[in-house]
Scaffold this active site. Structure first.
Site, PDB file in Angstrom:
ATOM      1  N   ARG A 295       0.866  -1.197   0.000  1.00  0.00           N
ATOM      2  CA  ARG A 295       0.000   0.000   0.000  1.00  0.00           C
ATOM      3  C   ARG A 295       0.887   1.225   0.000  1.00  0.00           C
ATOM      4  O   ARG A 295       1.951   1.222   0.652  1.00  0.00           O
ATOM      5  CB  ARG A 295      -0.845   0.068   1.276  1.00  0.00           C
ATOM      6  CG  ARG A 295      -1.720  -1.113   1.505  1.00  0.00           C
ATOM      7  CD  ARG A 295      -2.997  -1.012   0.711  1.00  0.00           C
ATOM      8  NE  ARG A 295      -3.793  -2.217   0.871  1.00  0.00           N
ATOM      9  CZ  ARG A 295      -4.693  -2.625  -0.002  1.00  0.00           C
ATOM     10  NH1 ARG A 295      -4.935  -1.927  -1.083  1.00  0.00           N
ATOM     11  NH2 ARG A 295      -5.361  -3.732   0.214  1.00  0.00           N
TER      12      ARG A 295
ATOM     13  N   ASN B  48      11.930   1.405   2.428  1.00  0.00           N
ATOM     14  CA  ASN B  48      11.174   0.408   1.673  1.00  0.00           C
ATOM     15  C   ASN B  48      12.150  -0.537   0.978  1.00  0.00           C
ATOM     16  O   ASN B  48      13.195  -0.095   0.492  1.00  0.00           O
ATOM     17  CB  ASN B  48      10.310   1.108   0.618  1.00  0.00           C
ATOM     18  CG  ASN B  48       9.384   0.143  -0.112  1.00  0.00           C
ATOM     19  OD1 ASN B  48       8.921  -0.852   0.459  1.00  0.00           O
ATOM     20  ND2 ASN B  48       9.103   0.434  -1.370  1.00  0.00           N
TER      21      ASN B  48
ATOM     22  N   HIS C 214      12.565  -3.129  -2.227  1.00  0.00           N
ATOM     23  CA  HIS C 214      11.896  -3.289  -3.523  1.00  0.00           C
ATOM     24  C   HIS C 214      12.641  -4.333  -4.355  1.00  0.00           C
ATOM     25  O   HIS C 214      13.878  -4.279  -4.455  1.00  0.00           O
ATOM     26  CB  HIS C 214      11.841  -1.952  -4.264  1.00  0.00           C
ATOM     27  CG  HIS C 214      11.054  -2.045  -5.528  1.00  0.00           C
ATOM     28  ND1 HIS C 214       9.668  -2.165  -5.535  1.00  0.00           N
ATOM     29  CD2 HIS C 214      11.437  -2.080  -6.824  1.00  0.00           C
ATOM     30  CE1 HIS C 214       9.255  -2.258  -6.788  1.00  0.00           C
ATOM     31  NE2 HIS C 214      10.297  -2.208  -7.594  1.00  0.00           N
TER      32      HIS C 214
ATOM     33  N   SER D 100      16.590  -3.395  -4.138  1.00  0.00           N
ATOM     34  CA  SER D 100      16.929  -2.051  -3.649  1.00  0.00           C
ATOM     35  C   SER D 100      16.338  -1.814  -2.277  1.00  0.00           C
ATOM     36  O   SER D 100      15.275  -2.346  -1.937  1.00  0.00           O
ATOM     37  CB  SER D 100      16.360  -0.970  -4.586  1.00  0.00           C
ATOM     38  OG  SER D 100      16.780  -1.161  -5.916  1.00  0.00           O
TER      39      SER D 100
ATOM     40  N   GLY E 137       6.710   9.803  -3.851  1.00  0.00           N
ATOM     41  CA  GLY E 137       6.480   9.108  -5.114  1.00  0.00           C
ATOM     42  C   GLY E 137       6.375   7.602  -4.907  1.00  0.00           C
ATOM     43  O   GLY E 137       6.405   7.102  -3.778  1.00  0.00           O
TER      44      GLY E 137
ATOM     45  N   ASP F 204       8.291   4.532  -5.171  1.00  0.00           N
ATOM     46  CA  ASP F 204       9.655   3.981  -5.255  1.00  0.00           C
ATOM     47  C   ASP F 204      10.646   4.958  -5.889  1.00  0.00           C
ATOM     48  O   ASP F 204      11.541   4.559  -6.633  1.00  0.00           O
ATOM     49  CB  ASP F 204       9.638   2.642  -6.030  1.00  0.00           C
ATOM     50  CG  ASP F 204       8.780   1.592  -5.343  1.00  0.00           C
ATOM     51  OD1 ASP F 204       8.784   1.555  -4.103  1.00  0.00           O
ATOM     52  OD2 ASP F 204       8.091   0.824  -6.037  1.00  0.00           O
TER      53      ASP F 204
END
Ligand code: GAR
Length: 195
Positions: A90, A106, A108, A135, A142, A144
């Site tokens: 989310r 985060n 990724h 990553s 934004g 990512d």
């Protein structure tokens, strides 16, 4: 000791790796709480490690903002130094990003800025490229797009499926995430506000 909240949506295998790292006495960070936007399977890891958890169900809220406000209230209770989105599928509302970024990370499954979004592995396969990656970034407003703290290439092999490729990327993500959390905790890596 750096305190970390981890937010998940899924199986939480990367969360589990961080929990395992963080239980070592010489690891300079502790996971203090795990949160999810649904009854995620990965919450079982928190229970196994004796870490408190909470769920803020996405579908019980009328808007991203209302969901984010409740998530923010839960996080505020634990007052973590760092919040890690580890498979939280989310987007956080801008108010929550503003509150925690750059102390908001985060993971990724792609070599950003290549293949951002919810289907990083699938999109890399569809693009027919020969390598993708993993990553760890700071979350900004934004999708990512925040500053990259660590990343590494992962080759795409003939016959790879979305599942097989993702399973090869995840161990790399885990290593990068644990290294980044350690470096933040020791002060080796400084998080600076994004412009
Ligand atoms: C991880 O690969 C994480 O990077 C990804 O979800 C997976 C969660 O796996 N996140 C995203 O794609 C966010 N855009 P896990 O639940 O087994 O840790």
């Amino acid at each position: 000791m750096l305190t970390v909240a981890v937010l998940i949506s899924g199986t939480g295998s990367n969360l589990r790796a961080l929990l395992e790292a963080a239980r070592h006495p010489d690891f300079p960070a502790r996971v203090v709480v795990v949160g999810a936007d649904r009854e995620a399977d990965g919450l079982a890891h928190a229970e196994e490690f004796g870490i408190p958890s909470f769920t803020v169900p996405w579908h019980e809220h009328d808007s991203r903002e209302a969901w984010g406000e409740e998530l923010g209230r839960q996080l505020a209770f634990w007052n973590p130094d760092l919040v890690v989105l580890s498979g939280l599928m989310r987007l956080l509302p801008p108010a929550l990003v503003a509150e925690y970024s750059p102390r908001l990370l985060n993971t990724h499954p792609a070599f950003l800025p290549e293949f951002p979004g919810a289907h990083g592995v699938r999109d890399a396969l569809a693009a027919g490229v020969s390598e993708t990656g993993a990553s760890v970034i700071v979350v900004d407003d934004g999708v990512d797009t925040g500053p990259i703290l660590a990343q590494e290439r992962v080759p795409i092999l003939a016959g790879d499926t979305e599942h097989s490729l993702h399973e090869r990327i995840k161990p790399v993500e885990r290593r990068l995430l644990i290294d980044v959390v350690r470096a933040i905790a020791t002060g080796e890596l400084a998080l600076t506000p994004t412009p």
